[in-house]
Structures are given as structure tokens and as C-alpha cells.
Scaffold this active site. Structure first.
Site, mmCIF file in Angstrom:
data_model
loop_
_atom_site.group_PDB
_atom_site.id
_atom_site.type_symbol
_atom_site.label_atom_id
_atom_site.label_comp_id
_atom_site.label_asym_id
_atom_site.label_seq_id
_atom_site.Cartn_x
_atom_site.Cartn_y
_atom_site.Cartn_z
ATOM 1 N N ALA A 1 0.833 -1.206 0.000
ATOM 2 C CA ALA A 1 0.000 0.000 0.000
ATOM 3 C C ALA A 1 0.867 1.255 0.000
ATOM 4 C CB ALA A 1 -0.928 0.003 1.213
ATOM 5 N N THR B 1 3.332 -7.827 2.384
ATOM 6 C CA THR B 1 3.071 -7.998 0.959
ATOM 7 C C THR B 1 4.106 -8.927 0.334
ATOM 8 O OG1 THR B 1 2.229 -5.739 0.968
ATOM 9 C CG2 THR B 1 2.649 -6.733 -1.189
ATOM 10 N N ASP C 1 1.567 -0.181 14.564
ATOM 11 C CA ASP C 1 2.114 1.167 14.854
ATOM 12 C C ASP C 1 1.216 2.288 14.325
ATOM 13 O OD1 ASP C 1 4.292 -0.135 15.846
ATOM 14 O OD2 ASP C 1 5.706 0.558 14.305
ATOM 15 N N ARG D 1 -12.460 -18.441 4.813
ATOM 16 C CA ARG D 1 -11.287 -18.666 5.653
ATOM 17 C C ARG D 1 -11.660 -18.835 7.123
ATOM 18 N NH1 ARG D 1 -6.642 -14.798 2.948
ATOM 19 N NH2 ARG D 1 -6.225 -16.248 1.255
HETATM 20 P P1 ADP Z 1 0.082 -3.314 3.409
HETATM 21 O O1 ADP Z 1 -0.282 -4.663 2.874
HETATM 22 O O2 ADP Z 1 -1.074 -2.585 3.960
HETATM 23 O O3 ADP Z 1 0.926 -2.536 2.461
HETATM 24 P P2 ADP Z 1 2.406 -4.414 4.682
HETATM 25 O O4 ADP Z 1 2.397 -5.296 5.853
HETATM 26 O O5 ADP Z 1 2.730 -5.038 3.378
HETATM 27 O O6 ADP Z 1 1.012 -3.627 4.661
HETATM 28 O O7 ADP Z 1 3.453 -3.239 4.884
HETATM 29 C C1 ADP Z 1 3.474 -2.395 5.980
HETATM 30 C C2 ADP Z 1 4.887 -1.841 6.117
HETATM 31 O O8 ADP Z 1 4.906 -0.809 7.090
HETATM 32 C C3 ADP Z 1 5.908 -2.867 6.576
HETATM 33 O O9 ADP Z 1 6.993 -2.868 5.691
HETATM 34 C C4 ADP Z 1 6.313 -2.398 7.961
HETATM 35 O O10 ADP Z 1 7.629 -2.729 8.300
HETATM 36 C C5 ADP Z 1 6.112 -0.903 7.844
HETATM 37 N N1 ADP Z 1 5.904 -0.222 9.126
HETATM 38 C C6 ADP Z 1 5.143 -0.638 10.167
HETATM 39 N N2 ADP Z 1 5.199 0.240 11.165
HETATM 40 C C7 ADP Z 1 6.018 1.266 10.764
HETATM 41 C C8 ADP Z 1 6.471 2.471 11.364
HETATM 42 N N3 ADP Z 1 6.114 2.813 12.596
HETATM 43 N N4 ADP Z 1 7.304 3.265 10.654
HETATM 44 C C9 ADP Z 1 7.696 2.922 9.400
HETATM 45 N N5 ADP Z 1 7.309 1.782 8.801
HETATM 46 C C10 ADP Z 1 6.470 0.960 9.451
#
Ligand code: ADP
Length: 640
Positions: free
Chosen positions: A154, A182, A403, A463
Site C-alpha cells: 500500500a 506484501t 504502529d 477462511r
Molecule cells: P500493506 O499490505 O497494507 O501494504 P504491509 O504489511 O505489506 O502492509 O506493509 C506495511 C509496512 O509498514 C511494513 O513494511 C512495515 O515494516 C512498515 N511499518 C510498520 N510500522 C512502521 C512504522 N512505525 N514506521 C515505518 N514503517 C512501518
């Protein structure tokens, strides 16, 4: 059913990383360690197999570390492969941090280098104790137009779309690599796609009946009633035609998604997701995603409309988006964690956090939260669903701990549907991940039995119901049974769709393989006669296109070609449907439904789209459709 052909996967990466001390900037410590100069080749067992490492000692220093061979997962273990050798050389220390999410790969590299240190007469323990002292540097203080928090699907889609529409973008990612959950996904992407679905066999009568059933429920609202009528019309038009291809329609995808989430999901979001799915897949193709032409049904996806990228599952999406983002000038800061949103006069105007151990403050006109869900946060998931106890593993990256939800909540964001957390009946018993099994991305090609060798559910079901069925089985353990004519899953080089070396899975006892069903049963401690009976009954259902026991309707070929495979699987926590409430333009809403100025969100961090249960293959659509929209909206706001 149209069989997916073998797909080429990235197999063994032979990455040679020659790093010399020249050019390293970190403080050198442990300078007095002495080694016999020379080059030593050592090995250790990583996640995907043996990692072969060549370490060179020169002038009392670890001079170079080359990774000669490895089969680690692209986008996960490969990050450690790239990063750790550099750090060991840079800091002359074996006390370097393991890469989050790639612990086994990291430890294997450290172990292999430790063996080389021993051979060179060095003191491994002393080297492990050498502190990794990072260079002191200035705080990261920046200003931009759009800041994206999170570098998964995303966040990257948002960054690409914003930059493509002229905005200046910084993306911060807290781990050492882009990808998030992802990159761990199998890659299925649902889209109603007449051109590709034309080559798929028609659905059988039972499946068509399930579609018709969706037109005969009590309407939840006016739009729902209209959609039921649309689907009726679509089915009628199909039935008056040649009927020699797979039926599908936007109304069917919408109603399956709405019904599959118990009518809790917001219909206008579901409609947006379904309608934008195909055009967004085309946008992704323009950005470098290569789609195969094959269509399959992902577990829990309910209908053959899943598309797959050509190579290594979720990594393809990340690679394409990362390359495009960089081409468009997006500044990507890794190891940079946002901890707080800056609010001034009621507007979100930036983020604070930590970048590589330094303070970080980035001011921006728009902040997009794309930090993923919270399935890896045991405390948080138990707060909303106490049944998800700590003994349940998760498919998630350890970084996915909510987070963004916490940060948004602090500035007044409304959270929605937090109690809806999805588990899957297909977790690896060792670590809960989705890989290391044979059965493929298509439910058409396998069935599942419990420890007694008996089927216990329709494998093409929702699921949540499938996981509930598995939880009710002895030890909540099941085996996926598949066979060689399930060639959807193993390519010419013996690699399955998850990128696993199948020989290795069998060698390691992760997956069982035998030439007969009876031998297979013996290997997994099931009464051979029972498994034989289950197997023959299942094949008779495939032949009849009808499952008299559990009402399954999606079938491929009969599983009758040796060898046969059994892959143990357990429940695993997978996706959090709840999260930050947004409007259709991705603006974060407060408890009164008002926009929080300057704050957008996209992806798994948001809630309210899927309802109580998400269809398999809809998440990658969600994150890309709404990620792209968030980026476009952010650029529009910047230009306003
Ligand atoms: P989505 O499928 O919604 O894109 P993902 O799990 O693929 O979600 O990706 C979310 C990303 O956000 C991960 O790479 C994770 O490490 C990153 N992330 C989570 N918390 C933080 C934060 N506090 N600051 C920066 N990056 C973050």
C-alpha cells in the site's frame, strides 16, 4: 479447470558480495583481533537450505565476505544476505543485529562466518562481544510534500501514485527492507477479467447455484437489492449465451465479498475495490508487474478470478513498485520508524521518529499511513479477540504490530472492526508462515485431512469457517494432500510457488512424498486404509463435480498421479480486517466522521472494507487500489 502452467521462479541466488574495508564508514572496533590471513569457505543451514560463505582475512581483519550459495527467500532472507556481510566487515563484529523477519538467515550467516573465524584462529566469542557502534550523525530533519509511513504494497503504491502525479515524496520504512507482509504473500490478486477468464472452464452447476443463492437474500440496503438484480441479469445473459467459458461478473465479486464478510463491510468500499481491481492491475503492469495469463482460486477466494505475478509471489509487486518509486524520485528511508504524528492547529503536518538510531522529523503537507495490520502484536490482537492466544503463530512479518493504528488513534482517528481478525488453516507448523507446502495457490488441486486421515471441511470455503473447522480437529493439525498432476505448484526446476526447493522440503521432513497413498499415510502416521478411502472418495467427488460430505464445489483434476504429497498445516493468524476508518478518498476520519486534515491511510492499516472475513485474493487488490488512490489524493491536496 484451466491448469496453471509452471512458473519460473527465482531459485538459487548466487550473490557474490565482495566488500572490502575501503569505503566503510563505521567505527572500526576489535582492531587487535588477530587472524591467519587467508580465505575460508564455510557453511551453515539457513531458512531455505545451506548458505555457503567465503570469508577472507587480511592484515588481522575480516576483509571480505562473499555469499557463494544460498536459497533464501527473495525479499526476506535475501535482505540479510545483502546486509549482514557488509555489517560484519564494517564493524569487525559478529555481534551485529539479526535482520527483522530473517532471523534464521541472519544467524546462519553469523554461524558460517564464525566457523571461518575459528579456522583463521580468531576468537568467536570475543568477536560476538565487539559492540556495533554506529556512526554518530546528524538527526534526520526533512521537509517534503507527502510522507508515506510504511513500505509494503500500500505504501509503495501510494508513493508511486503521488510522485507520478507530481508530488515530492519521502517514504519511511522501519525495517531494513521494503515489503512488509506484501512480500510474504503468495501473490493472488482477484479481478473480474473477461479476457483471461474466457479460457477457463465453466463453473459447475453447484458453483453456479452458490452464485444464484446470492441473489436471493434479504437485502441489507437499496444498493444491495440493486446488486442482486444486476447479478440475476448477468447470470441470465450468461445462460442465454454459449456458456462455454467461466461465468463471472462485477456484481458476483461484489456480492461474494459483501456476503463473505457477513455484510459488515462497507458496500461502497467493496464496490470501489471490485471496480478498480482490473484497471489497477493494468496500472501495476505499466509499473513493471508481469501477470501470467492463468486464473486460479486462492484458498478462501471462492471463485476462479485470482491472477498471479510471474515470478516470486509478493516480491514481484514490491520489486516493481520500488523500481518505479525510485525512478520517479521517491526518497526511501529504510530503518526509519515513525513513532508520532505531528499535529499543529488541528492539522497533521508531519511525523517524528527514529532513523538509523538518529532522531527523525519530517514535515509534510500530507501524511499517508500505510503501516499494515497488527496480527504480529499478540497483546493487541488479544485485546480485540481474546481467542487469539500467544500459542497461535502468525503469517505476518514481526514488524506488523499496529504502529499506524496506535499513532492515528492518538490524534483522534476512529477505529473500526478491530475485532475481526482472520486466521488461515494453512500455516507452517514450524513458524506459522504460508510457505513450505505442496498444494499450490489453487484450492482446486488439494484436499485436507485431519490426523486421522479424514476430511473435515470444504476446502473451498470461507477462511474463518475453514480455520474454525481445523481448530476443532485433534491437535488442530491437518495435512494437505496433493499429487503430481497438481503441476500448478512445482515448476521444472523443482521449486514450488513459494520459492521452496521441493526436494529439500522432503529431505527435511517438512513435506512428505510417496508413490502410493498408503505409503504416504504410513509416513504421516495415518491408517493407510483410512487415507485410501478418503482419497478415493475425494477423487469420486472430483469426477462427479460434487462433494457429498462437505459441499465443496471447486475441483481440478482427480489426484491420481504419483508422487503424492502430504504437507502438515496448522491455524495461523493472518489478516486484521479492522483498523483506521477512512472515507472513499482515503482521508482518516475521527469518531464524528470528520476528516483529520492532512492525514490519509491505505492498506491493511485501514478497517471497514472487508467486514468480518476477507476473501482470499482481495487483500492485494485492497492495498493497491486504495494505496494508489491515497497517493493520487495526496498529490491533489498538494497541488490545491
Ligand atoms: P500493506 O499490505 O497494507 O501494504 P504491509 O504489511 O505489506 O502492509 O506493509 C506495511 C509496512 O509498514 C511494513 O513494511 C512495515 O515494516 C512498515 N511499518 C510498520 N510500522 C512502521 C512504522 N512505525 N514506521 C515505518 N514503517 C512501518
Amino acid at each position: 479447470m484451466n491448469l496453471r502452467k509452471h512458473r519460473l521462479l527465482v531459485i538459487t541466488l548466487v550473490i557474490i558480495i565482495g566488500i572490502s574495508l575501503t569505503g566503510c564508514t563505521g567505527k572500526k572496533t576489535g582492531e587487535d583481533t588477530s587472524y591467519k590471513s587467508g580465505t575460508y569457505t564455510t557453511e551453515a543451514e539457513g531458512y531455505g537450505g545451506v548458505i555457503k560463505v567465503e570469508t577472507t582475512f587480511t592484515d588481522g581483519k575480516i576483509d571480505k565476505i562473499n555469499i557463494l550459495e544460498n536459497s533464501e527467500t527473495v525479499g526476506i532472507g535475501s535482505v540479510a544476505i545483502e546486509q549482514l556481510p557488509k555489517e560484519i566487515v564494517q564493524y569487525q563484529s559478529l555481534g551485529v543485529d539479526v535482520v527483522s523477519g530473517a532471523t534464521r538467515t541472519s544467524n546462519a550467516i553469523i554461524e558460517a562466518v564464525s566457523k571461518a573465524v575459528e579456522k583463521a584462529g580468531g576468537d568467536v566469542q570475543a568477536l560476538k562481544d565487539v559492540p556495533v557502534v554506529k556512526e554518530e550523525g546528524n538527526d534526520v530533519i526533512k521537509e517534503t510534500e507527502v510522507v508515506v509511513i510504511g513500505g509494503g504494497g500500500a505504501g509503495l503504491a501510494a508513493a508511486v501514485a503521488a510522485a507520478d502525479n507530481g508530488a515530492k515524496v519521502i517514504l519511511v520504512e522501519k525495517t531494513a527492507a521494503l515489503g512488509g507482509n506484501t512480500v510474504r504473500a503468495g501473490g493472488p490478486y482477484n479481478a473480474v477479467d473477461p479476457a483471461r477468464q474466457e479460457d477457463v472452464d465453466p463453473a459447475d452447476e453447484n458453483s453456479m447455484q452458490k452464485a444464484r443463492d446470492l441473489t436471493n437474500v434479504e437485502p441489507k440496503n437499496d444498493r444491495h437489492a440493486e446488486l442482486m438484480q444486476e447479478l440475476k441479469d448477468d447470470i441470465e445473459a450468461y445462460e442465454n449465451g454459449t456458456k462455454d467459458y467461466l461465468f463471472d461478473s462485477l456484481a458476483l465479486h461484489k456480492l461474494q465479498t459483501y456476503d463473505g464478510g457477513d455484510y459488515v463491510g462497507k458496500l461502497e468500499f467493496i464496490e470501489e475495490l471490485v471496480e478498480k481491481s482490473l484497471p489497477t492491475s493494468q496500472w501495476m503492469a505499466e509499473n513493471g508487474v508481469q501477470w501470467t495469463d492463468e486464473i486460479t482460486t486462492v484458498p478462501g477466494g471462492l471463485w476462479p478470478r485470482a491472477h498471479l505475478p510471474f515470478n516470486a509471489a509478493g516480491y514481484d509487486y514490491i520489486k516493481a513498485s520500488e523500481d518505479t518509486a525510485r525512478d520517479l524520485g521517491v526518497e526511501i528511508l529504510l530503518n526509519s520508524k515513525a513513532t508520532e504524528l505531528i499535529v499543529e492547529d488541528g492539522n497533521v503536518v508531519g511525523i517524528k521518529g527514529e532513523s538509523d538510531g538518529k532522531n527523525m522529523e519530517i514535515r509534510a503537507k500530507v501524511v499517508i499511513i500505510a503501516t499494515g495490520g497488527f496480527a504480529a502484536n499478540i497483546e493487541m490482537r488479544q485485546k480485540y479477540d481474546p481467542s487469539l492466544t500467544e500459542n497461535l503463530p502468525t503469517t505476518n512479518s514481526p514488524a506488523i504490530v499496529g504502529d499506524g493504528i496506535t499513532m492515528a488513534e492518538k490524534v483522534g482517528a476512529n477505529l473500526i472492526g478491530m475485532e475481526y481478525i482472520q486466521s488461515l488453516p494453512l500455516g507452517n507448523p514450524v513458524d506459522g508462515t504460508l510457505n513450505s507446502w505442496i498444494g499450490g495457490a489453487g484450492v482446486e488441486y488439494y484436499y485436507q485431512v485431519n490426523k486421522e486421515g479424514k476430511r473435515f471441511m470444504a476446502e473451498d470455503g470461507r477462511r474463518d469457517t475453514m480455520t474454525a473447522s481445523l481448530l476443532a480437529q485433534p491437535d488442530a493439525l491437518s495435512y494437505v494432500i496433493s499429487s503430481a498432476n497438481n503441476d500448478v505448484d512445482i515448476n521444472e526446476t523443482g521449486i514450488n510457488i513459494w520459492g521452496d526447493d521441493v526436494e529439500k522440503l522432503v529431505e527435511d521432513g517438512v513435506v512428505f512424498r510417496a508413490d502410493t497413498i498408503e505409503e504416504l499415510a504410513a509416513q504421516i502416521g495415518i491408517d493407510p486404509q483410512v487415507l485410501r478411502e478418503t482419497h478415493d472418495t475425494f477423487n469420486s467427488y472430483v469426477a462427479a463435480g460434487k462433494d457429498d460430505d462437505f459441499g465443496r464445489t471447486l475441483f481440478g483434476e482427480q489426484l491420481d498421479e504419483a508422487p503424492f504429497y502430504a504437507s502438515p498445516r496448522v491455524p495461523t493468524v493472518h489478516h486484521t480486517m479492522g483498523g483506521i476508518e477512512i472515507d472513499l478518498d482515503n482521508h482518516v476520519l475521527d469518531a464524528n466522521g470528520n476528516r483529520i486534515p492532512g492525514l490519509l491511510a491505505a492498506g491493511e492499516v485501514t478497517g471497514g472494507i472487508h467486514g468480518s472475513n476477507r476473501l482470499g485474493g482481495n487483500a492485494l487488490v485492497d492495498i493497491h487500489v486504495f494505496g494508489k488512490k491515497a497517493g493520487e489524493e495526496a498529490a491533489r491536496m498538494v497541488n490545491e
